[in-house]
Enzyme design. Structure first.
Site, short mmCIF file in Angstrom:
data_model
loop_
_atom_site.label_atom_id
_atom_site.label_comp_id
_atom_site.label_asym_id
_atom_site.label_seq_id
_atom_site.Cartn_x
_atom_site.Cartn_y
_atom_site.Cartn_z
N LYS A 158 2.87 47.46 0.21
CA LYS A 158 2.05 46.69 0.96
C LYS A 158 2.05 47.31 2.40
CE LYS A 158 2.66 42.21 2.80
NZ LYS A 158 2.73 40.73 2.44
N ASP A 173 -2.56 33.99 2.53
CA ASP A 173 -1.18 34.01 2.72
C ASP A 173 -1.14 32.95 3.78
OD1 ASP A 173 1.46 34.01 4.11
OD2 ASP A 173 1.32 36.15 4.45
N LYS A 191 4.89 31.59 -0.36
CA LYS A 191 6.20 31.84 0.31
C LYS A 191 6.61 30.20 0.30
CE LYS A 191 4.90 35.41 3.49
NZ LYS A 191 4.54 35.94 4.86
N SER A 208 7.12 45.71 1.71
CA SER A 208 5.99 45.68 2.91
C SER A 208 6.32 46.34 4.08
CB SER A 208 5.97 44.01 3.41
OG SER A 208 5.14 44.08 4.27
N GLU A 246 -4.75 41.32 1.49
CA GLU A 246 -4.13 40.11 2.01
C GLU A 246 -4.71 39.68 3.51
OE1 GLU A 246 0.13 39.96 1.14
OE2 GLU A 246 0.52 38.60 2.89
N ASP A 265 -2.24 44.26 4.02
CA ASP A 265 -2.08 43.00 4.69
C ASP A 265 -2.53 42.84 6.08
OD1 ASP A 265 -1.34 40.56 5.43
OD2 ASP A 265 0.85 40.46 5.21
N GLY A 275 7.45 37.05 1.47
CA GLY A 275 8.75 37.06 2.14
C GLY A 275 8.51 36.64 3.44
N LYS A 297 0.68 47.06 6.25
CA LYS A 297 0.08 46.23 7.16
C LYS A 297 -0.98 47.03 7.91
CE LYS A 297 2.91 42.74 6.98
NZ LYS A 297 2.45 41.31 6.92
O1 OSB Z 1 2.30 38.47 6.42
O2 OSB Z 1 3.52 38.54 4.33
C1 OSB Z 1 3.42 38.66 5.72
C2 OSB Z 1 6.89 39.47 7.31
C3 OSB Z 1 7.16 38.42 7.99
C4 OSB Z 1 5.91 37.43 8.33
C5 OSB Z 1 4.74 37.91 7.54
C6 OSB Z 1 4.66 38.78 6.70
C7 OSB Z 1 5.96 39.48 6.22
C8 OSB Z 1 5.79 40.57 5.21
C9 OSB Z 1 7.10 41.07 4.89
O3 OSB Z 1 4.90 41.07 5.15
C10 OSB Z 1 7.90 40.06 3.81
C11 OSB Z 1 9.13 40.38 3.48
O4 OSB Z 1 9.64 41.64 2.87
O5 OSB Z 1 9.89 39.66 3.59
MG MG Z 2 0.99 38.24 4.60
#
Ligand code: OSB
Ligand code: MG
Length: 375
Positions: A162, A239, A263, A136, A214, A189, A291, A164
């Protein structure tokens, strides 16, 4: 089984690079390591993954610590656990607070596995020993920086990217990545940053052959997500909306999404996560493992759980060095050819690195079934 002792280590790990999302920047990760002990002296490990700010979802680590101490640990000490699922029932009289419950629930699973001398993976009927993984990527100030970061992750072997997004930082960076890497598995995301008023933007994103988008809308919304999904080819993935299997049923009934980012901590632990996997399997919803910037403890849990055959889409389970310069377990997760090995051995299959833990430990607390000791 009786739980006789709980130790809680309050830790703070600096990230290798700051992680920016639509709601804020993360530079250090707060987390608690929970060690549960049974009457035979077996130990189970759990990780409390919640953030200091209530920006991803409403839970905060400080409120979770209080709930764990005042509500969950007393329930654990009173219980006689016959089977591992009993801990889920035990916590049902506490509403919400999924990450707090998960920290203890998953530790109880590890404890049962240690008692029964088997791997956690063996409870899920899993066979896989390595998993394909993704990464991510946070928001970057310039498109050049973003492309450089994505290129570096692809060179390392990550099998899915992924990105953001947030309003004003979406179609331009994603189109640039797609142009440079026409064939990669790419997704976005939004962490709830948009509304249905942005429909035209989503129609543009729909042209980029994304694996999914996402959490575009508010985390209590199911109706507008369904309206959007009806008008897109691209799968919507939820999510933040998904805390229980009932949420997945709602999303399925309304057509709010075609994929679920699962998660374990966000749904209160393994028992609920298994129910969600089961529902997704019978209803042809794509489910993959997300994650929370876990340390090696939470990552070992994610690897054990994601070794189930249903998880084919590369998860947000990256190598330890994508997150932290120094992890708190021996043999931190490494990626080879885009895959990470499921830790072998009993329970989570990991050994704690006590020297590393001591370096980042801010506070330790011990609770025992007859009285509490502060240290
Ligand atoms: O939105 O999936 C999410 C990390 C922290 C909080 C929310 C998210 C995320 C990630 C990274 O996108 C997930 C990871 O690599 O642990
Ligand atoms: Mg997410």
């Amino acid at each position: 089984m009786k739980i006789t002792k709980v130790e809680r280590y309050q830790l703070r790990l600096p990230l290798t690079i700051p992680f920016q999302t639509s709601y804020g920047v993360l530079e250090e990760k707060s987390l608690d390591l929970l060690i549960l002990e049974d009457e035979l002296g077996n130990q189970g490990y759990g990780e409390l993954v919640s953030f200091e700010q209530p920006d991803y979802i409403e839970e905060t680590i400080s409120a979770d610590r209080q709930l764990i101490e005042q509500q969950l640990i007393p329930r654990l000490f009173q219980a006689e656990l016959q089977q591992v699922e009993d801990v889920w029932s035990l916590f049902q009289s506490v509403q919400g607070n999924f990450m707090a419950k998960s920290a203890l629930e998953t530790a109880v699973w590890d404890l049962f596995a240690k008692r029964e001398q088997r791997s956690l993976q063996s409870y899920f009927g899993s066979q896989k020993s390595t998993l394909p993984v993704g990464v991510s990527v946070g928001i970057h100030v310039t498109t050049e920086d973003l492309i450089a970061q994505v290129s570096s992750y692809l060179e390392q072997g990550y099998q899915r990217i992924k990105v953001k997004i947030k309003p004003g930082y979406d179609i331009v960076p994603l189109s640039a990545i797609r142009e440079k890497f026409p064939d990669i598995i790419l997704m976005a995301d939004a962490n709830s940053a948009y509304t249905l008023a942005d429909l035209e933007l989503f129609k543009q994103l729909d042209q980029l052959n994304l694996a999914m988008i996402e959490q575009p809308f508010h985390q209590r919304d199911f109706v507008d997500h369904a309206r959007l999904q009806q008008q897109l080819q691209t799968k919507i993935c939820l999510d933040e909306n998904i805390r229980t299997v009932e949420d997945v049923k709602t999303a399925y009934a309304l057509g709010s999404c075609r994929a679920i980012n699962l998660k374990i901590p966000r749904v209160g632990g393994i028992t609920e996560a298994l129910r969600i996997v089961d529902f997704c399997q019978t209803h042809q919803l794509l489910v993959w493992l997300g994650g929370m910037f876990e340390s090696g403890i939470g990552r070992a849990l994610n690897l054990q759980f994601a070794s189930q055959t249903i998880f084919t889409f590369p998860g947000d389970i990256s190598a330890a060095n994508r997150y932290y310069a120094k992890d708190i377990i021996k043999e931190p997760a490494k990626m080879e050819k885009g895959r990470i090995a499921v830790p072998q051995g009993i329970g989570l299959g990991i050994e704690l690195d006590w020297r590393a833990i001591q370096e980042v430990c801010e506070q330790k607390q011990t609770y025992s079934s007859n009285h509490s000791i502060n240290q």
